[in-house]
Scaffold this active site. Structure first.
Site, PDB file in Angstrom:
ATOM      1  CG  ASP A 149     -10.779  -9.332  38.001  1.00  0.00           C
ATOM      2  OD1 ASP A 149     -10.746 -10.012  36.962  1.00  0.00           O
ATOM      3  OD2 ASP A 149     -11.788  -8.704  38.359  1.00  0.00           O
TER       4      ASP A 149
ATOM      5  CG  ASP B   4     -18.778 -10.713  40.007  1.00  0.00           C
ATOM      6  OD1 ASP B   4     -17.674 -10.135  40.119  1.00  0.00           O
ATOM      7  OD2 ASP B   4     -18.899 -11.957  39.955  1.00  0.00           O
TER       8      ASP B   4
ATOM      9  CE  LYS C   7     -15.394 -11.994  41.433  1.00  0.00           C
ATOM     10  NZ  LYS C   7     -15.936 -12.582  40.208  1.00  0.00           N
TER      11      LYS C   7
ATOM     12  CE  LYS D   8     -11.886  -7.104  35.441  1.00  0.00           C
ATOM     13  NZ  LYS D   8     -12.646  -8.366  35.423  1.00  0.00           N
TER      14      LYS D   8
ATOM     15  CG  ASP E  35     -14.328  -8.674  40.858  1.00  0.00           C
ATOM     16  OD1 ASP E  35     -15.143  -7.972  41.500  1.00  0.00           O
ATOM     17  OD2 ASP E  35     -14.643  -9.358  39.867  1.00  0.00           O
TER      18      ASP E  35
ATOM     19  CD  GLU F 168     -15.440  -6.253  38.143  1.00  0.00           C
ATOM     20  OE1 GLU F 168     -14.312  -6.671  37.874  1.00  0.00           O
ATOM     21  OE2 GLU F 168     -16.414  -7.017  38.316  1.00  0.00           O
TER      22      GLU F 168
ATOM     23  NE  ARG G 126     -19.309  -7.526  31.464  1.00  0.00           N
ATOM     24  CZ  ARG G 126     -19.889  -8.715  31.281  1.00  0.00           C
ATOM     25  NH1 ARG G 126     -21.076  -8.789  30.708  1.00  0.00           N
ATOM     26  NH2 ARG G 126     -19.281  -9.813  31.661  1.00  0.00           N
TER      27      ARG G 126
END
Length: 504
Positions: A297, A356, A286, A274, A279, A358, A360
């Site tokens: 992230d 949020d 968030k 990833k 993020d 995202e 995956r």
């Protein structure tokens, strides 16, 4: 006889001489290691043994794991100071030696000591053989001496590790001794590199920057590299990655690094990381508290770059493919919205219930692409969920897999590396929470129960029958406080586990 490590001759050396034969300077310390059940090292003068006993009686030093103290020798030793480092209970394993070395070097650098001489046989009982011990010490010294880069107008004054010299008494074969030090150097250096990337501020590290870094690695180590831009993502149907990244002024990139160490491109291990360089949560924004930590992230992608750096240096006889979908998850008039339905490279559709979640989505395209490029088994690494932090804290990486034999091998690699890895269940009933009435799958569950598991199983839907392991480093990739061999900030968690699995 003396020897120098070929990978970093500026730092590590060894000698079969006695410490009394050297001429240490004022910036040098001799390091001893102690378990909790043992008396002070027998090679020391009685006056220094008494000083160590005094520290124990005053409850200043109990030889526990992670403890270290500096003592002036007052002329009772050729070295101006000694460092005693604790190994915990008798029978220290390799991880205890790593942690002891990290504690010793941190204490040394804090006292302005940049050169260390090491008594590797200063304890009587240990579970690790001398070569394993020296490799673990090498990793520990390098990992413990890591400094996070700062951006202050006036740079802080820091003492750097200049030299580490091992006093070796077992007369180990020179080639094996050199290999132990070299391997420890490479593994720790790869981890520290991943830490640097993870700690880089989001304004200085965007998807294009990550792609440029992959290209630099490829050029430096003879790897193959390919990068797909946003237009190519559209053309090839990588709409999961494209849609996550379209809300940012910094467009997404699909990054591929390939290492071929076998004559034929078969038995390929696919690594998918990833690479969300920042993020915000997107439209599902968030909370402000802690959002600054979202520079980490892209920790999964950073781990893969570290692994490929080490593989490029070691040149093992394996085939490895690293795929890093990279995006910045931002809210804007172009951003992905809750309720959107998007397609992916696999042809499967996703109902987006939470922007949020995202990571995956982009990993779905990454896993499919790795399969298309020849991967026969896949490990994905991602700071995927906060739920794994609820389940395991920041002590262990969570794992979900569709293949127990594959998982067992990786767990054994984690044991050798000293990194903590815990397999979570993947019962079929968990998949029920991912069912959608309007798409093939939805990216977030209603109640978020078992969130680390369902998040992993979402990715597993795109692995399909390919042997697959998901590593959720949501709790371990970035620490708020130094612990063991890991610093505050980016840790590079899972670099060494993956290398132990790949290289053995």
């Amino acid at each position: 006889m003396n020897g120098w490590n070929s990978t970093d001759s500026r730092l590590f050396s060894w000698t079969y001489d006695s410490p009394e034969a050297g001429s240490p300077d004022r910036n040098e310390a001799l390091v001893y290691f102690m378990s909790q059940e043992e008396a002070p090292p027998p090679l020391l003068r009685q006056e220094l043994k008494d000083a160590i006993v005094g520290l124990s009686e005053a409850k200043v030093f109990a030889a526990g794991r992670g403890e270290a103290e500096v003592l002036p020798t007052l002329g009772f030793n050729p070295y101006p100071q000694i460092i005693i480092a604790g190994l915990g209970p008798s029978g220290a394993d390799a991880q205890a030696w790593r942690e002891a070395a990290a504690a010793a070097v941190r204490k040394a650098l804090a006292r302005g000591i940049g050169k260390l001489a090491i008594m590797t046989d200063s304890v009587g009982k240990t579970e690790s053989d001398p070569l394993t011990r020296i490799r673990a010490l090498t990793e520990g010294f390098m990992l413990g001496s890591y400094y996070r880069q700062t951006y202050k107008k006036t740079a802080p004054s820091r003492v750097l590790l200049e030299q580490v010299k091992y006093y070796v008494t077992d007369k180990a074969e020179e080639a094996k001794l050199q290999d132990a030090i070299q391997t420890g150097c490479i593994y720790a250096s790869a981890t520290n590199y991943a830490r640097d990337l993870t700690n880089t501020p989001g304004n200085a590290f965007v998807p294009e920057t990550m792609a440029s870094e992959a290209k630099r690695l490829a050029e430096a180590y003879g790897l193959e590299c390919a990068v797909l831009d946003d237009k190519q993502l559209l053309e090839q149907g990588m709409l999961g990655l494209y849609n996550v990244g379209k809300g940012s002024i910094h467009p997404p990139r699909m990054i591929v690094l390939k290492y071929q160490g076998l004559p034929e491109w078969k038995n390929v291990l696919g690594l998918v990381g990833k690479g969300v360089t920042f993020d915000t949560g997107g439209i599902s924004l968030k909370k402000a508290d802690g959002m600054d930590e979202m520079i980490s992230d892209m920790g999964g992608g950073a781990v893969l770059l570290g692994v490929m750096k080490a593989i490029g240096e070691m040149k093992p006889q394996v085939n490895v493919l690293a795929v890093i979908p990279s995006a910045e998850n931002m809210p804007s008039d172009r951003a992905l919205k809750p309720g959107d339905v998007i397609s992916t490279l696999s042809g499967k559709t996703i109902e987006v219930t939470n922007t949020d979640a995202e990571g995956r989505i982009i990993l779905a395209d990454g896993v499919t692409y790795a399969k298309q490029l020849g991967a026969g088994r896949i490990i994905d690494v991602a700071t995927l969920t906060g739920a794994v932090l609820v389940s395991l804290g920041d002590l262990a990486t969570g794992a979900v897999s569709n293949n127990d034999a594959f998982m067992k091998e990786l767990l054994q690699a984690a044991e050798r590396s000293g990194e903590r890895l815990w397999q979570l269940p993947a019962y079929p009933e968990y998949k029920e929470a991912l069912k959608s009435s309007v798409a093939d799958i939805k990216n977030s569950t209603v109640n978020r129960w078992a969130g680390a598991i369902t998040g992993g199983l979402f990715i597993g839907e795109f692995a399909e029958d390919t042997p697959w392991i998901h590593l959720d480093t949501g709790g371990t990739a970035y620490l708020l406080k130094e612990r063991g061999v890991d610093p505050e900030g980016g840790t590079g968690a899972m670099v060494r586990t993956l290398l132990h699995y790949i290289v053995h």
